[in-house]
Design a protein around this motif. Structure first.
Motif, PDB file in Angstrom:
ATOM      1  N   GLU A 107       0.831  -1.208   0.000  1.00 54.96           N
ATOM      2  CA  GLU A 107       0.000   0.000   0.000  1.00 54.96           C
ATOM      3  C   GLU A 107       0.865   1.258   0.000  1.00 54.96           C
ATOM      4  OE1 GLU A 107      -3.364   2.370  -0.062  1.00 54.96           O
ATOM      5  OE2 GLU A 107      -3.319   0.190  -0.229  1.00 54.96           O
ATOM      6  N   GLU A 108       1.902   1.269   0.821  1.00 55.65           N
ATOM      7  CA  GLU A 108       2.782   2.430   0.914  1.00 55.65           C
ATOM      8  C   GLU A 108       3.557   2.658  -0.388  1.00 55.65           C
ATOM      9  OE1 GLU A 108       6.783   3.196   3.345  1.00 55.65           O
ATOM     10  OE2 GLU A 108       5.034   2.886   4.626  1.00 55.65           O
ATOM     11  N   THR A 109       3.986   1.581  -1.029  1.00 56.18           N
ATOM     12  CA  THR A 109       4.818   1.680  -2.224  1.00 56.18           C
ATOM     13  C   THR A 109       4.009   1.916  -3.498  1.00 56.18           C
ATOM     14  OG1 THR A 109       6.398   0.185  -1.198  1.00 56.18           O
ATOM     15  CG2 THR A 109       6.618   0.513  -3.569  1.00 56.18           C
ATOM     16  N   PHE A 110       2.880   1.198  -3.638  1.00 55.82           N
ATOM     17  CA  PHE A 110       2.148   1.216  -4.902  1.00 55.82           C
ATOM     18  C   PHE A 110       0.738   1.789  -4.821  1.00 55.82           C
ATOM     19  CE2 PHE A 110       5.086  -2.408  -5.095  1.00 55.82           C
ATOM     20  CZ  PHE A 110       5.830  -2.048  -6.203  1.00 55.82           C
ATOM     21  N   GLY A 111       0.211   1.967  -3.619  1.00 58.23           N
ATOM     22  CA  GLY A 111      -1.185   2.384  -3.518  1.00 58.23           C
ATOM     23  C   GLY A 111      -2.076   1.324  -4.144  1.00 58.23           C
ATOM     24  N   ARG A 112      -2.967   1.736  -5.021  1.00 57.19           N
ATOM     25  CA  ARG A 112      -3.885   0.796  -5.681  1.00 57.19           C
ATOM     26  C   ARG A 112      -3.433   0.419  -7.089  1.00 57.19           C
ATOM     27  NH1 ARG A 112      -9.411   0.590  -3.803  1.00 57.19           N
ATOM     28  NH2 ARG A 112      -9.455   1.456  -1.713  1.00 57.19           N
ATOM     29  N   VAL A 113      -2.231   0.835  -7.469  1.00 56.93           N
ATOM     30  CA  VAL A 113      -1.746   0.609  -8.833  1.00 56.93           C
ATOM     31  C   VAL A 113      -1.689  -0.878  -9.183  1.00 56.93           C
ATOM     32  CG1 VAL A 113       0.248   0.870 -10.363  1.00 56.93           C
ATOM     33  CG2 VAL A 113      -0.474   2.765  -8.935  1.00 56.93           C
ATOM     34  N   LEU A 114      -1.155  -1.724  -8.306  1.00 54.92           N
ATOM     35  CA  LEU A 114      -1.022  -3.152  -8.630  1.00 54.92           C
ATOM     36  C   LEU A 114      -2.377  -3.819  -8.804  1.00 54.92           C
ATOM     37  CD1 LEU A 114       1.932  -4.334  -6.367  1.00 54.92           C
ATOM     38  CD2 LEU A 114       1.973  -3.629  -8.757  1.00 54.92           C
ATOM     39  N   ALA A 115      -3.335  -3.444  -7.974  1.00 52.60           N
ATOM     40  CA  ALA A 115      -4.667  -4.046  -8.080  1.00 52.60           C
ATOM     41  C   ALA A 115      -5.339  -3.673  -9.398  1.00 52.60           C
ATOM     42  CB  ALA A 115      -5.533  -3.614  -6.901  1.00 52.60           C
ATOM     43  N   ALA A 116      -5.043  -2.496  -9.909  1.00 50.27           N
ATOM     44  CA  ALA A 116      -5.666  -2.021 -11.146  1.00 50.27           C
ATOM     45  C   ALA A 116      -4.855  -2.356 -12.388  1.00 50.27           C
ATOM     46  CB  ALA A 116      -5.875  -0.510 -11.068  1.00 50.27           C
ATOM     47  N   ALA A 117      -3.624  -2.823 -12.217  1.00 59.58           N
ATOM     48  CA  ALA A 117      -2.764  -3.097 -13.370  1.00 59.58           C
ATOM     49  C   ALA A 117      -3.330  -4.229 -14.206  1.00 59.58           C
ATOM     50  CB  ALA A 117      -1.353  -3.440 -12.912  1.00 59.58           C
ATOM     51  N   ALA A 118      -3.422  -4.003 -15.488  1.00 55.42           N
ATOM     52  CA  ALA A 118      -3.921  -5.022 -16.410  1.00 55.42           C
ATOM     53  C   ALA A 118      -3.090  -5.000 -17.688  1.00 55.42           C
ATOM     54  CB  ALA A 118      -5.392  -4.785 -16.717  1.00 55.42           C
ATOM     55  N   ASP A 119      -1.800  -4.938 -17.530  1.00 55.48           N
ATOM     56  CA  ASP A 119      -0.883  -4.866 -18.658  1.00 55.48           C
ATOM     57  C   ASP A 119      -0.803  -6.223 -19.351  1.00 55.48           C
ATOM     58  OD1 ASP A 119       0.951  -3.829 -20.395  1.00 55.48           O
ATOM     59  OD2 ASP A 119       2.646  -4.062 -19.041  1.00 55.48           O
ATOM     60  N   ASP A 120      -0.680  -6.216 -20.650  1.00 57.62           N
ATOM     61  CA  ASP A 120      -0.500  -7.457 -21.400  1.00 57.62           C
ATOM     62  C   ASP A 120       0.876  -7.467 -22.030  1.00 57.62           C
ATOM     63  OD1 ASP A 120      -2.862  -8.730 -20.883  1.00 57.62           O
ATOM     64  OD2 ASP A 120      -3.917  -7.823 -22.564  1.00 57.62           O
ATOM     65  N   GLY A 121       1.907  -7.518 -21.216  1.00 59.05           N
ATOM     66  CA  GLY A 121       3.255  -7.537 -21.736  1.00 59.05           C
ATOM     67  C   GLY A 121       4.238  -7.810 -20.625  1.00 59.05           C
ATOM     68  N   ASP A 122       5.506  -7.643 -20.963  1.00 63.32           N
ATOM     69  CA  ASP A 122       6.536  -7.923 -19.968  1.00 63.32           C
ATOM     70  C   ASP A 122       7.377  -6.693 -19.673  1.00 63.32           C
ATOM     71  OD1 ASP A 122       7.875  -7.805 -22.336  1.00 63.32           O
ATOM     72  OD2 ASP A 122       8.811  -9.775 -22.173  1.00 63.32           O
ATOM     73  N   GLU A 123       6.786  -5.494 -19.876  1.00 67.65           N
ATOM     74  CA  GLU A 123       7.498  -4.256 -19.588  1.00 67.65           C
ATOM     75  C   GLU A 123       7.237  -3.806 -18.158  1.00 67.65           C
ATOM     76  OE1 GLU A 123       6.385  -1.288 -22.424  1.00 67.65           O
ATOM     77  OE2 GLU A 123       7.567  -2.203 -24.027  1.00 67.65           O
ATOM     78  N   CYS A 124       8.148  -2.976 -17.665  1.00 60.75           N
ATOM     79  CA  CYS A 124       8.029  -2.365 -16.346  1.00 60.75           C
ATOM     80  C   CYS A 124       6.755  -1.513 -16.287  1.00 60.75           C
ATOM     81  CB  CYS A 124       9.270  -1.507 -16.076  1.00 60.75           C
ATOM     82  SG  CYS A 124       9.251  -0.600 -14.524  1.00 60.75           S
ATOM     83  N   LEU A 125       6.092  -1.511 -15.128  1.00 59.96           N
ATOM     84  CA  LEU A 125       4.912  -0.663 -14.934  1.00 59.96           C
ATOM     85  C   LEU A 125       5.232   0.820 -15.083  1.00 59.96           C
ATOM     86  CD1 LEU A 125       3.244  -2.128 -11.711  1.00 59.96           C
ATOM     87  CD2 LEU A 125       2.203  -1.971 -13.965  1.00 59.96           C
ATOM     88  N   LEU A 126       6.486   1.192 -14.796  1.00 61.13           N
ATOM     89  CA  LEU A 126       6.848   2.597 -14.707  1.00 61.13           C
ATOM     90  C   LEU A 126       7.687   3.124 -15.866  1.00 61.13           C
ATOM     91  CD1 LEU A 126       7.672   2.509 -10.910  1.00 61.13           C
ATOM     92  CD2 LEU A 126       5.542   3.229 -12.000  1.00 61.13           C
ATOM     93  N   CYS A 127       8.162   2.235 -16.726  1.00 57.82           N
ATOM     94  CA  CYS A 127       8.946   2.670 -17.890  1.00 57.82           C
ATOM     95  C   CYS A 127       8.827   1.575 -18.959  1.00 57.82           C
ATOM     96  CB  CYS A 127      10.407   2.915 -17.506  1.00 57.82           C
ATOM     97  SG  CYS A 127      11.351   1.436 -17.066  1.00 57.82           S
ATOM     98  N   SER A 128       9.549   1.726 -20.042  1.00 60.69           N
ATOM     99  CA  SER A 128       9.435   0.764 -21.134  1.00 60.69           C
ATOM    100  C   SER A 128      10.515  -0.321 -21.103  1.00 60.69           C
ATOM    101  CB  SER A 128       9.470   1.494 -22.475  1.00 60.69           C
ATOM    102  OG  SER A 128      10.697   2.192 -22.610  1.00 60.69           O
ATOM    103  N   ARG A 129      11.312  -0.378 -20.022  1.00 56.38           N
ATOM    104  CA  ARG A 129      12.352  -1.403 -19.922  1.00 56.38           C
ATOM    105  C   ARG A 129      11.717  -2.766 -19.629  1.00 56.38           C
ATOM    106  NH1 ARG A 129      16.545   0.047 -15.729  1.00 56.38           N
ATOM    107  NH2 ARG A 129      17.604  -1.698 -16.684  1.00 56.38           N
ATOM    108  N   ASP A 130      12.518  -3.825 -19.831  1.00 56.90           N
ATOM    109  CA  ASP A 130      12.038  -5.176 -19.540  1.00 56.90           C
ATOM    110  C   ASP A 130      11.708  -5.313 -18.063  1.00 56.90           C
ATOM    111  OD1 ASP A 130      12.368  -5.976 -22.147  1.00 56.90           O
ATOM    112  OD2 ASP A 130      14.354  -6.826 -21.826  1.00 56.90           O
ATOM    113  N   GLY A 131      10.542  -5.843 -17.776  1.00 57.47           N
ATOM    114  CA  GLY A 131      10.105  -6.047 -16.399  1.00 57.47           C
ATOM    115  C   GLY A 131      10.525  -7.412 -15.900  1.00 57.47           C
ATOM    116  N   HIS A 132      11.723  -7.500 -15.357  1.00 61.22           N
ATOM    117  CA  HIS A 132      12.257  -8.786 -14.903  1.00 61.22           C
ATOM    118  C   HIS A 132      11.718  -9.225 -13.542  1.00 61.22           C
ATOM    119  CE1 HIS A 132      14.939  -9.164 -18.230  1.00 61.22           C
ATOM    120  NE2 HIS A 132      15.528  -8.017 -17.971  1.00 61.22           N
TER     121      HIS A 132
END
Length: 121
Positions: free
Chosen positions: A39-64
């Motif tokens: 909650e402190e780090t992401f708020g509600r962002v993770l619960a709402a994330a619906a990305d269809d890829g393997d990129e970072c939530l915050l930039c276009s780099r590979d989300g490892h």
């Protein structure tokens, strides 16, 4: 994957079964996020994330570093009783962070519940 006890990657307290952090390059669980740190780090962002890829939530780099949600997984026990466990899946819609953002957002912090005492009188 199925459950195992993990520590929060940020505060080192028990993470519970909220989210697990997986290094997708080596397929290794790094720990989890306790609810407070998520909650402190992401708020509600993770619960709402619906990305269809393997990129970072915050930039276009590979989300490892995938941040997968634990899901309830009922199983039948030896005597036909239902045993409820948890499991997770790293899929295309799983939120991810690149190495840089994972390191930045998951820096260890002091345990806020730890009581500090001064020197004895």
């Amino acid at each position: 994957m199925t459950e195992q006890e993990t520590s929060c990657v940020r505060c080192e307290r028990p993470a519970g079964f909220n989210r697990v952090v997986v290094d997708t390059v080596v397929n290794e669980e790094l720990g989890g996020f306790c609810r407070e740190c998520e909650e402190e780090t992401f708020g509600r962002v993770l619960a709402a994330a619906a990305d269809d890829g393997d990129e970072c939530l915050l930039c276009s780099r590979d989300g490892h570093h995938a941040i997968a949600a634990w899901q309830s997984a009922p199983r039948t026990g030896l005597d036909d009783t239902i045993v409820v466990g948890v499991e997770y899946e790293v899929a295309t819609h799983t939120p991810r962070l690149c190495d840089e953002h994972f390191t930045e957002l998951c820096r260890r912090r002091e345990n806020p519940r730890q009581v500090r005492r001064g020197p004895s009188d």
